[in-house]
Design a protein around this motif. Structure first.
Motif, PDB file in Angstrom:
ATOM      1  N   UNK A 140      44.578  -6.111  73.705  1.00  0.00           N
ATOM      2  CA  UNK A 140      45.884  -6.721  73.969  1.00  0.00           C
ATOM      3  C   UNK A 140      47.026  -5.710  73.870  1.00  0.00           C
ATOM      4  N   UNK A 141      46.691  -4.443  73.819  1.00  0.00           N
ATOM      5  CA  UNK A 141      47.702  -3.401  73.674  1.00  0.00           C
ATOM      6  C   UNK A 141      48.345  -3.126  75.034  1.00  0.00           C
ATOM      7  N   UNK A 142      49.660  -3.316  75.171  1.00  0.00           N
ATOM      8  CA  UNK A 142      50.312  -3.116  76.476  1.00  0.00           C
ATOM      9  C   UNK A 142      50.314  -1.665  76.940  1.00  0.00           C
ATOM     10  N   UNK A 143      49.980  -0.736  76.058  1.00  0.00           N
ATOM     11  CA  UNK A 143      49.948   0.679  76.445  1.00  0.00           C
ATOM     12  C   UNK A 143      48.704   1.038  77.250  1.00  0.00           C
ATOM     13  N   UNK A 144      47.675   0.188  77.218  1.00  0.00           N
ATOM     14  CA  UNK A 144      46.382   0.548  77.790  1.00  0.00           C
ATOM     15  C   UNK A 144      46.441   0.684  79.312  1.00  0.00           C
ATOM     16  N   UNK A 145      45.903   1.784  79.806  1.00  0.00           N
ATOM     17  CA  UNK A 145      45.824   2.021  81.250  1.00  0.00           C
ATOM     18  C   UNK A 145      44.466   2.653  81.571  1.00  0.00           C
ATOM     19  N   UNK A 146      43.822   2.135  82.607  1.00  0.00           N
ATOM     20  CA  UNK A 146      42.555   2.704  83.051  1.00  0.00           C
ATOM     21  C   UNK A 146      42.821   4.062  83.697  1.00  0.00           C
ATOM     22  N   UNK A 147      41.968   5.030  83.407  1.00  0.00           N
ATOM     23  CA  UNK A 147      42.171   6.397  83.876  1.00  0.00           C
ATOM     24  C   UNK A 147      40.944   6.869  84.661  1.00  0.00           C
ATOM     25  N   UNK A 148      40.741   6.335  85.868  1.00  0.00           N
ATOM     26  CA  UNK A 148      39.516   6.629  86.613  1.00  0.00           C
ATOM     27  C   UNK A 148      39.369   8.095  87.011  1.00  0.00           C
ATOM     28  N   UNK A 149      40.486   8.801  87.184  1.00  0.00           N
ATOM     29  CA  UNK A 149      40.428  10.210  87.573  1.00  0.00           C
ATOM     30  C   UNK A 149      40.220  11.136  86.383  1.00  0.00           C
ATOM     31  N   UNK A 150      40.285  10.566  85.168  1.00  0.00           N
ATOM     32  CA  UNK A 150      40.029  11.331  83.954  1.00  0.00           C
ATOM     33  C   UNK A 150      40.978  12.524  83.819  1.00  0.00           C
TER      34      UNK A 150
END
Length: 272
Positions: A134-144
């Motif tokens: 539930x952390x609003x900072x979370x972002x998926x980083x597919x390109x690493x």
């Protein structure tokens, strides 16, 4: 001069369920009438304020393992980041050991953070990620890839994978980064934290002491883990809770008979 008390949060001042007892709250706030009370934590500003909303914090806050120092009103005192070129180079070394990192960085001029999680997750990383759902900072980083301003890069995993990565990173980057490898004794895994060479708790505490115009002898610090060791060496008095790692206890001036779940820090403060 007022005495200064700086405490780590997780497994030191906070209970294991991240709560604070009424006794700890009352003891802290009473102490804050005559002393400077602050924290040094791996957590962010927003999460720290949420967890500590009932406390009177009147000293600068050391956050994200020491990479950022702010006042309780969120005014920036100091920030140490790893640039994108360095961050991406670190990621490339990690790929040789088949592991991707979590990356925490600053995404704008208002000090808002982004927490990038990787495309590939080991079992331990999956468990860690559940705690941030539930952390609003979370972002998926597919390109690493890393950010322009990286506050810290963290690998979660197991000793047999992280130990050789730790050695490879030290060999590759030397004093260009601060690397800390530690067991997470409560979950069975390990974590490797990579910071700016002056972005750890020790350098941050030194900055806080200068900012307040006081002396290291005025400072008492509390901790339990490897990232607290630098503070223990700098402060006038270092205090380990009973559940601290053995290597931390060995450096402490005081080893408490009580754990974080037994309000060890508050009982010590109350005894003074």
């Amino acid at each position: 001069m007022k005495p200064i008390y700086i405490t780590d949060l997780d497994h030191t001042f906070l209970r294991s369920d991240l709560s604070l007892s009424p006794f700890s709250i009352e003891t802290w706030n009473q102490k804050a009438r005559d002393a400077l009370m602050g924290v040094a934590t791996a957590r962010s500003f927003s999460k720290s304020k949420e967890l500590l909303e009932k406390l009177h914090i009147n000293a600068p806050m050391i956050l994200l393992d020491g990479s950022i120092i702010v006042t309780p009103q969120r005014e920036l005192i100091d920030m140490k980041t790893l640039g994108k070129e360095m961050g991406d180079a670190i990621v490339e070394v990690g790929l040789q050991y088949d592991i991707d990192p979590f990356i925490i960085g600053v995404k704008d001029n208002d000090l808002n953070e982004a927490f990038l999680y990787p495309r590939k997750l080991n079992d331990y990383q999956k468990e860690v990620l559940k705690g941030y759902k539930d952390d609003p900072r979370m972002q998926f980083n597919p390109d690493n890839r890393t950010m322009e301003k990286n506050l810290k890069i963290v690998y979660f995993g197991y000793e047999d994978q992280l130990s050789p990565l730790y050695e490879a990173i030290k060999h590759t980057f030397g004093k260009e980064i601060e690397a800390k490898l530690s067991p997470e004794k409560y979950g069975g895994g390990w974590f490797l934290t990579l910071l700016h060479p002056e972005g750890d708790k020790s350098h941050a505490l030194s900055k806080v002491i200068d900012y307040l115009g006081q002396d290291p002898s005025d400072v008492t610090v509390f901790g339990d883990s490897v990232n607290d060791v630098g503070m223990f060496k700098l402060a006038g008095t270092s205090v380990a809770v009973s559940n601290a790692l053995d290597e931390v206890k060995a450096l402490a001036d005081v080893v408490l008979p009580h754990s974080n779940d037994e309000d060890g820090v508050a009982k010590y403060l109350n005894s003074l």
